[in-house]
Design an enzyme around this catalytic site. Structure first.
Site, short mmCIF file in Angstrom:
data_model
loop_
_atom_site.label_atom_id
_atom_site.label_comp_id
_atom_site.label_asym_id
_atom_site.label_seq_id
_atom_site.Cartn_x
_atom_site.Cartn_y
_atom_site.Cartn_z
N ARG A 148 1.00 -1.20 0.08
CA ARG A 148 -0.02 0.06 -0.06
C ARG A 148 0.99 1.31 0.22
O ARG A 148 2.09 1.32 0.72
CB ARG A 148 -0.97 -0.12 1.25
CG ARG A 148 -1.98 1.05 1.24
CD ARG A 148 -2.79 1.27 2.33
NE ARG A 148 -2.22 1.97 3.40
CZ ARG A 148 -2.90 2.54 4.47
NH1 ARG A 148 -4.31 2.40 4.67
NH2 ARG A 148 -2.37 3.43 5.28
N TYR A 160 -3.15 11.69 6.07
CA TYR A 160 -3.59 10.26 6.39
C TYR A 160 -2.33 9.00 5.87
O TYR A 160 -2.26 9.30 4.78
CB TYR A 160 -4.93 9.70 6.01
CG TYR A 160 -5.05 8.35 6.35
CD1 TYR A 160 -5.49 7.97 7.62
CD2 TYR A 160 -5.19 7.53 5.24
CE1 TYR A 160 -5.58 6.50 7.92
CE2 TYR A 160 -5.36 6.09 5.50
CZ TYR A 160 -5.40 5.63 6.64
OH TYR A 160 -5.67 4.31 6.70
N ASP A 211 -5.30 3.57 -0.29
CA ASP A 211 -6.49 4.02 0.85
C ASP A 211 -6.82 5.51 0.79
O ASP A 211 -6.01 6.34 0.91
CB ASP A 211 -6.30 3.65 2.20
CG ASP A 211 -7.20 3.68 3.20
OD1 ASP A 211 -8.48 4.23 2.70
OD2 ASP A 211 -7.15 3.26 4.53
N HIS A 213 -9.66 6.59 2.32
CA HIS A 213 -10.04 6.94 3.52
C HIS A 213 -11.35 7.93 3.60
O HIS A 213 -11.20 8.93 4.24
CB HIS A 213 -9.14 7.64 4.43
CG HIS A 213 -8.97 6.88 5.80
ND1 HIS A 213 -9.23 7.67 6.92
CD2 HIS A 213 -8.75 5.56 6.12
CE1 HIS A 213 -9.12 6.65 8.20
NE2 HIS A 213 -8.73 5.60 7.40
N GLU A 340 -4.60 -7.29 5.03
CA GLU A 340 -3.80 -6.29 5.40
C GLU A 340 -2.95 -7.01 6.51
O GLU A 340 -3.14 -7.48 7.47
CB GLU A 340 -4.72 -5.06 5.69
CG GLU A 340 -3.92 -3.83 6.38
CD GLU A 340 -4.69 -2.70 6.83
OE1 GLU A 340 -4.19 -1.53 6.74
OE2 GLU A 340 -5.90 -2.97 6.96
N TRP A 403 -12.53 12.16 8.08
CA TRP A 403 -11.10 11.80 8.23
C TRP A 403 -10.90 10.42 7.71
O TRP A 403 -9.73 10.30 7.21
CB TRP A 403 -10.96 11.52 9.90
CG TRP A 403 -9.57 11.35 9.99
CD1 TRP A 403 -8.39 12.16 9.88
CD2 TRP A 403 -8.77 10.13 10.54
NE1 TRP A 403 -7.15 11.31 10.49
CE2 TRP A 403 -7.57 10.31 10.64
CE3 TRP A 403 -9.44 8.92 10.81
CZ2 TRP A 403 -6.80 9.06 10.80
CZ3 TRP A 403 -8.81 7.61 11.25
CH2 TRP A 403 -7.23 7.84 11.06
#
Length: 403
Positions: A148, A160, A211, A213, A340, A403
């Site tokens: 990732r 993030y 990601d 998010h 993950e 977030w």
């Protein structure tokens, strides 16, 4: 009949907060379940201690399905992260007990292994593209086949997925929520540059993930997916908030990039429409937040009908108890996609001794009876709970944002 005679809620913080349920039977057999809900740990601890544990005493530990239905239907107030995390802890502990009583690892009770080991992806991050690529190259040299990628966004103080420590990422960072600032335009410019650099440096024999998010609108997510298509992303995770599941239809109209979602899902009902309408390619629900092994198997079986694969959440806010449970689940389900993986701190590994192992980007739960993981209660007592909130996010004009 193994009768439940005791259940304890154990709260410890070896590097971060974890909540663990330990169930004991009349023959001395014990089982453990993860009950950690990042930033809301004490809510689950109270739910278990005050409302669930009294209902477990005297029950047959073998009757996993009946206990699950009792805790779900019998509570009247169904679903939600607190309820389903508490149910997951009980369910996981009972599978651990059943495996120990049978003398078999849990994956054997789930039908046996569907593969030799579990492919995992790791996290490469950095404040710049160059830093992220350097981290990704290091992981590739260690044998990881899926990575990732997250990097800092120029002009933004924090982003993030980017941590101070390359190997350990813990977003819950204060006794009150810290505040981040977000700029979508800058983000949309940097991510294609990151993937272009990654393909040039890493080649095409490694899977690249990202990601988002929950931070984009559907059309923004479609645009990003289209921009990334030349670099063949393995998936784009949480492209837009999933409360409005119709939104994923719009993303599908604009990109062929695979979509993954569901780490904050709690039940099959959260995922049903996305799966049956084939709006996603990977379902990210996990053992601890989706009702345990019993319910996650239902989600996976339903997803298999529509060629949707699993991709369970596996950040460090899941204890080694949950990681072990996830690996048994991963090894057994036919439609496994990827798992993950984020390493825990040495302190966490010491508190939760475990049989699972990792080598060359692959993991195996081990062959000890049950889950192959436990909690050292004496060691756990040395790490007191510390209030820790997840951050919140605002746009540059001060508007609250995802977030």
């Amino acid at each position: 009949m193994p009768k439940i005679v005791n259940a304890r809620v154990i709260i410890t913080s070896p590097g971060r907060n974890f909540v663990t349920l330990k169930i004991e039977c009349d023959d001395g057999t014990t089982g453990v379940g993860d009950a950690t809900l990042n930033g809301r740990e004490l809510a689950v601890a109270s739910y278990l201690a005050d409302h669930v544990v009294p209902c477990l005493i005297g029950r047959d530990a073998h009757r996993i399905e009946d206990v699950w239905q009792y805790l779900y239907k019998g509570a009247y107030w169904r679903r939600g992260p607190v309820t389903m995390t508490a149910i997951a802890a009980v369910d996981t502990a009972l599978w651990d007990i059943k495996g120990k009583l049978a003398g078999l690892p849990v994956y054997q009770l789930l039908g046996g292994a569907s593969r030799e080991a579990v492919t995992v992806y790791c996290h490469a991050n950095g404040t710049s593209i160059d830093d992220t690529i350097a981290a990704a190259l290091e992981y590739q040299q260690q044998g990881f086949r899926a990575i990732r990628l997250q990097c800092g966004v120029p002009g933004m103080a924090s982003t993030y997925g980017v941590s101070k420590d390359r190997y350990f990422y813990e977003p819950a960072d204060g006794d009150l929520p810290s505040e981040s600032v977000w700029n979508t335009s800058r983000y949309l410019r940097i991510v294609p540059e990151l993937f272009k650099a990654a393909r040039e440096a890493l080649g095409w024999d490694v899977h690249l993930l990202h990601d988002i998010h929950h931070r984009l609108t559907p059309i923004e997510a479609g645009r990003l997916g289209k921009d990334l298509e030349p670099y063949r992303p393995f998936w784009l995770e949480d492209a837009t908030p999933a409360e409005n599941q119709e939104a994923f239809k719009l993303i599908r109209q604009h990109t062929s990039a695979p979509l993954a979602v569901g780490e904050i899902f709690n039940s099959i009902w959260d995922a049903k429409d996305l799966i049956q309408n084939q709006l996603i390619d990977y379902i990210r629900a996990t053992v601890v937040h989706a009702g345990g092994i019993t319910h996650l198997r239902r989600i996976a079986a339903f997803a298999d009908l529509y060629q949707v694969r699993t991709g369970c959440h596996g950040a460090t806010d899941l204890s080694p108890v949950c990681m072990a449970a996830a690996l048994h689940f991963d090894l057994s389900v036919p439609n496994f996609g990827i798992q993950e993986y984020m390493r825990h701190t040495p302190e966490t590994d010491a508190v939760f001794p475990h049989a699972y192992s990792i080598e060359g980007g692959m993991m195996h739960p081990g062959d000890e009876p049950g889950l192959g993981v436990d909690i050292d209660e004496e060691l756990a007592k040395g790490y007191e709970y510390k209030p820790a909130f997840l951050p919140v996010n605002r746009l540059e004009d001060g508007t609250m944002y995802s977030w």
